[in-house]
Design an enzyme around this catalytic site. Structure first.
Site, PDB file in Angstrom:
ATOM      1  N   CYS A 173     -29.802  14.764  99.276  1.00  0.00           N
ATOM      2  CA  CYS A 173     -29.502  16.174  99.537  1.00  0.00           C
ATOM      3  C   CYS A 173     -29.168  16.356 101.028  1.00  0.00           C
ATOM      4  O   CYS A 173     -29.977  15.975 101.883  1.00  0.00           O
ATOM      5  CB  CYS A 173     -30.708  17.023  99.161  1.00  0.00           C
ATOM      6  SG  CYS A 173     -30.573  18.716  99.777  1.00  0.00           S
ATOM      7  N   LYS A 205       3.878  41.769  87.986  1.00  0.00           N
ATOM      8  CA  LYS A 205       4.892  40.716  88.075  1.00  0.00           C
ATOM      9  C   LYS A 205       4.163  39.404  87.828  1.00  0.00           C
ATOM     10  O   LYS A 205       3.311  38.982  88.623  1.00  0.00           O
ATOM     11  CB  LYS A 205       5.553  40.728  89.455  1.00  0.00           C
ATOM     12  CG  LYS A 205       6.650  39.693  89.600  1.00  0.00           C
ATOM     13  CD  LYS A 205       7.415  39.950  90.876  1.00  0.00           C
ATOM     14  CE  LYS A 205       8.543  38.996  91.163  1.00  0.00           C
ATOM     15  NZ  LYS A 205       8.548  37.687  90.595  1.00  0.00           N
TER      16      LYS A 205
HETATM   17  S1  IVH Z   1      11.976  42.451  85.007  1.00  0.00           S
HETATM   18  C1  IVH Z   1      16.633  42.167  85.675  1.00  0.00           C
HETATM   19  N1  IVH Z   1       9.399  42.386  84.907  1.00  0.00           N
HETATM   20  O1  IVH Z   1      10.270  37.864  88.156  1.00  0.00           O
HETATM   21  C2  IVH Z   1      15.421  41.390  85.962  1.00  0.00           C
HETATM   22  N2  IVH Z   1      10.527  40.462  85.704  1.00  0.00           N
HETATM   23  O2  IVH Z   1      11.568  37.616  90.744  1.00  0.00           O
HETATM   24  C3  IVH Z   1      14.389  41.779  84.991  1.00  0.00           C
HETATM   25  N3  IVH Z   1       9.034  38.624  86.301  1.00  0.00           N
HETATM   26  O3  IVH Z   1      13.404  36.921  86.953  1.00  0.00           O
HETATM   27  C4  IVH Z   1      13.125  41.240  85.382  1.00  0.00           C
HETATM   28  N4  IVH Z   1       7.173  39.636  85.762  1.00  0.00           N
HETATM   29  O4  IVH Z   1      11.294  36.087  85.710  1.00  0.00           O
HETATM   30  C5  IVH Z   1      10.511  41.716  85.226  1.00  0.00           C
HETATM   31  N5  IVH Z   1       7.105  42.501  84.722  1.00  0.00           N
HETATM   32  C6  IVH Z   1       8.207  41.804  85.028  1.00  0.00           C
HETATM   33  C7  IVH Z   1       8.170  40.487  85.513  1.00  0.00           C
HETATM   34  C8  IVH Z   1       9.358  39.854  85.853  1.00  0.00           C
HETATM   35  C9  IVH Z   1       7.714  38.523  86.229  1.00  0.00           C
HETATM   36  C10 IVH Z   1       9.939  37.576  86.824  1.00  0.00           C
HETATM   37  C11 IVH Z   1      11.220  37.423  86.082  1.00  0.00           C
HETATM   38  C12 IVH Z   1      12.289  37.709  87.117  1.00  0.00           C
HETATM   39  C13 IVH Z   1      11.565  37.379  88.377  1.00  0.00           C
HETATM   40  C14 IVH Z   1      12.208  38.012  89.582  1.00  0.00           C
END
Ligand code: IVH
Length: 696
Positions: free
Chosen positions: A423, A123
């Site tokens: 120092c 994420k």
């Molecule tokens: S999938 C239906 N995959 O995290 C939502 N989101 O806290 C699909 N994000 O709004 C999101 N990495 O902006 C997805 N590997 C990842 C992600 C990711 C970061 C963000 C994205 C989302 C938010 C949710």
């Protein structure tokens, strides 16, 4: 993006506290969505939001119209004038294994059986965008905004790495992904900002938010995008490649994105995987968590998605988030707090280390009251001042450090940080020609401390050479570096200890220390940026001191955990330590390291020969409690070394991916956890038999 997430909330005791919280969140949201300089970290923001919501639920008559919860409910937060093709949803969060398993049970209930596999990927901690491609050309870039409408930021096209202006095929699609600054880009961004006399960004995410929306700047801040969704274009331009998106697994869509030349979450160093079960997802989560700190960009968890389109359809989507995907959130590693004071000390290697005294703040379960400020150069670059609100990061084993000031929170009462003229260790001259200042005496500034470290149990393990004796040997001039330990005479030792008997014992221990394996001798050198485990990795990788000394930057980077920056530092350190290394060799301290294959390989496979399988190949082993039997004499470090010699990976905490727990006397909570997870538990005696051939 920000939202009301599942973080535990702040309890607002009365109306005054409620009104303060409303003000604070409104100001932070305005700054965040304005120029990306919010004074609140995400975690605090989420907690306050939930506190406000809880207070309003309990006392609706007290709720004020301008409450941020009303704005969220009305979808009026930071929207724009571009309506998304389909809403850009959020994700539900889970905070641990149990939470995730509960989510999995709920999903299986909805599906009437287990899902047909999951896609797992990092994420990315940035902000979401939708990128519209027509006939393969990037024509429009839109922020997530409030999820329904976003802001057109097409002016940023061409500044985002990973989001090509032309795809590998002339298709009309919508790509969704996360905009971030990598750590290198963040450093570069703040260098540019300082050059233009503008306030530095307090963290990469704020920098990404501010830079994506900025127009008319005299400079450009390069951004990065990691995509995670592919949709057919809303205008229905029906070219062959876009048809059937709805029938593809998420993994297949990610592959398509990659083939189109778009960078995806799979292109991060931790990659992405398709896994069959949540157990496998958890194993992936652990590996990502373990590598989080070493990644070149910020991630705040792992996203787990049901991979199959039928499973996604059956599970469905709520108003805020899909039910077929979830975010496994890692603990927040960044918080904001205030710098109360700055103190200076000279470290073991002679470098001056500024340390910020902070208003204590809890980060990932630990109260942080001090943080490193790296160097005077960094203080200048960040334009830090005493009294500043700052972002502090505490990640894994890394010492907490100040990422940057929250310039938006300045009151005018902040004062400059005074730089030392002498120092702080020896009162001597400082070499301030480089970004990191150093005592002109270098390592010799506090030689006793370096030697004390070198003779320690996990390094050369020379019993009898206590701090007092070391100080005396250094003061007498008998020891000017750690190699001198091996040429100490009986007379010198008697002068330092006052005892012939003790001196003889120490001499015998010094003789024994000549046999220490390379990893320990290398560790004893006190190379900046290398502790015990990095020293073991380096020693195992190269096998001999000569090979380490001969290694260039590229060769050093083959060692897990060494990137370009660390490689450059190691090269400088090794050059400085070359005379000591040569002296060690001349004194007969030059043992090799038994070379061990990567986990899962056999011992001889290192040299290209098929060999015997190591007893712990592919296993993650944790040791806890006091060791008995053949392991009785071993320190925890020595047990970990043993595990690695026998082909295993030494772990420090028990999880589902632990293969074996060696539980000694008084094993405590780790044993209970292993039992509850069904992890095999053995006694030190049993374990000793398995690895008998590898005992020291
Ligand atoms: S999938 C239906 N995959 O995290 C939502 N989101 O806290 C699909 N994000 O709004 C999101 N990495 O902006 C997805 N590997 C990842 C992600 C990711 C970061 C963000 C994205 C989302 C938010 C949710």
């Amino acid at each position: 993006m920000r939202g009301m997430e599942n973080a535990p909330s702040v309890v607002l005791a009365d109306r005054a506290a409620y009104l303060d919280a409303v003000e604070e969140v409104r100001a932070a949201a305005a700054a965040y969505y304005g120029d990306g300089t919010s004074a609140l970290d995400d975690d605090t923001f989420d907690r306050l939001m939930r506190g406000i919501a809880a207070y309003e639920a309990a006392r609706p008559e007290d709720a004020v119209e301008q409450s941020p919860t009303a704005l969220v409910a009305a979808g009026a937060v930071e929207g724009g004038d571009v309506v998304h093709s389909v809403p850009m949803l959020s994700l539900d969060n889970v905070f641990g294994q149990e939470d995730l398993e509960r989510w999995g049970t709920g999903l299986a209930r909805r599906l009437g059986g287990e899902p047909r596999g999951f896609h797992v990927g990092p994420k990315i901690d940035g902000l979401a965008v939708a990128a519209y491609y027509t006939g393969g050309k990037l024509v429009r870039l839109v922020t997530r905004g409030n999820g329904t409408t976003g802001e057109d930021v097409s002016h940023a096209i061409g500044t985002v790495d990973g989001l090509p202006e032309v795809l590998a095929a002339p298709v009309s699609v919508e790509v969704r992904g996360e905009i971030v600054l990598t750590n290198d880009q963040f450093e570069e961004a703040n260098r540019i900002r300082a050059e233009y006399g503008e306030p530095v960004f307090s963290n990469p995410r704020n920098a990404a938010a501010g830079s994506l929306r900025a127009t008319g700047r005299a400079y450009t801040i390069p951004l990065s995008c990691y995509a995670y969704t592919l949709l057919p274009a809303a205008d229905g331009d029906d070219t062959a490649d876009e048809r059937g998106f709805a029938e593809r697994t998420h993994s297949a869509l990610m592959d398509t994105l990659g083939a189109l030349g778009v960078r995806t979450v799979a292109d991060t160093p931790v990659g992405a995987r398709t896994v069959a079960t949540l157990g496998e997802a958890l194993a992936y989560i652990e590996t990502v968590a373990a590598r989080r700190d070493a990644l070149p960009l910020g991630i705040d968890g792992v996203v787990i998605k049901a991979d199959h389109p039928d499973d996604q359809r059956t599970a469905g989507t709520g108003s805020r988030a899909p039910r077929w995907a979830v975010a496994y959130k890692f603990p927040a590693v960044e918080k904001t707090t205030r710098i109360v004071d700055v103190t200076w000390a000279t470290g073991r290697t002679g470098f001056l280390a500024p340390r910020a005294q902070l208003e204590p703040v809890e980060i990932a379960g630990v109260t942080v009251a001090f943080a490193t400020l790296h160097s005077p150069g960094m203080i200048g670059k960040l334009d830090l001042r005493i009294g500043d609100t700052v972002t502090v990061r505490r990640a894994g084993d890394v010492i907490p450090y100040v990422v940057g000031p929250v310039v938006a929170a300045r009151t005018g009462a902040e004062t400059p940080i005074a730089l030392p003229e002498k120092c702080p260790g020896c009162g001597g001259e400082i070499d301030s020609s480089q970004e990191r200042w150093r005592c002109v005496q270098g390592r010799a500034c506090d030689l006793s401390r370096s030697v004390e470290y070198a003779v320690g149990r996990d390094q050369l393990d020379i019993e009898g050479l206590g701090p007092k004796i070391v100080v005396r040997l250094v003061a007498d001039g008998a020891v000017a570096d750690i190699a001198d330990l091996f040429t100490l005479t009986r007379e010198q030792l008697v002068a330092a200890t006052g005892s012939e008997k003790n001196s003889d014992k120490i001499l015998a221990n010094i003789l024994a220390a000549k046999e220490r394996p390379l990893s320990r001798v290398f560790c004893a050198l006190g190379v900046r940026g290398t502790g015990r485990s990095m020293s073991r990795r380096i020693a195992r990788h190269f096998g001999t001191m000569a090979a380490i000394v001969d290694a260039d930057a590229a060769a050093l980077q083959e060692v897990d955990g060494i990137g370009p920056e660390k490689a450059a530092m190691l090269l400088a350190e090794l050059a400085e330590l070359a005379p000591v290394i040569a002296k060690l060799k001349a004194a007969g301290v030059d043992k090799d390291e038994p070379r061990v294959a990567a986990v899962g390989q056999s011992a001889d496979a290192v040299d290209g020969e098929p060999g015997e399988e190591l007893p712990l190949a592919g296993m993650t082993v944790v040791a806890t409690g006091s060791m008995t039997g053949p392991l009785a004499a071993l320190s925890r470090t020595a047990v970990n070394e043993l595990i690695e010699r026998a082909g295993g990976r030494a772990g420090s905490s028990v999880s589902k991916s632990t293969t074996l727990l060696v539980a000694g006397a008084n094993a405590g909570s780790k044993k209970a956890k292993a039992e509850s997870l069904g992890v095999r538990v053995v006694t030190p005696e049993e374990f000793g038999e398995t690895v008998a051939a590898y005992l020291p």
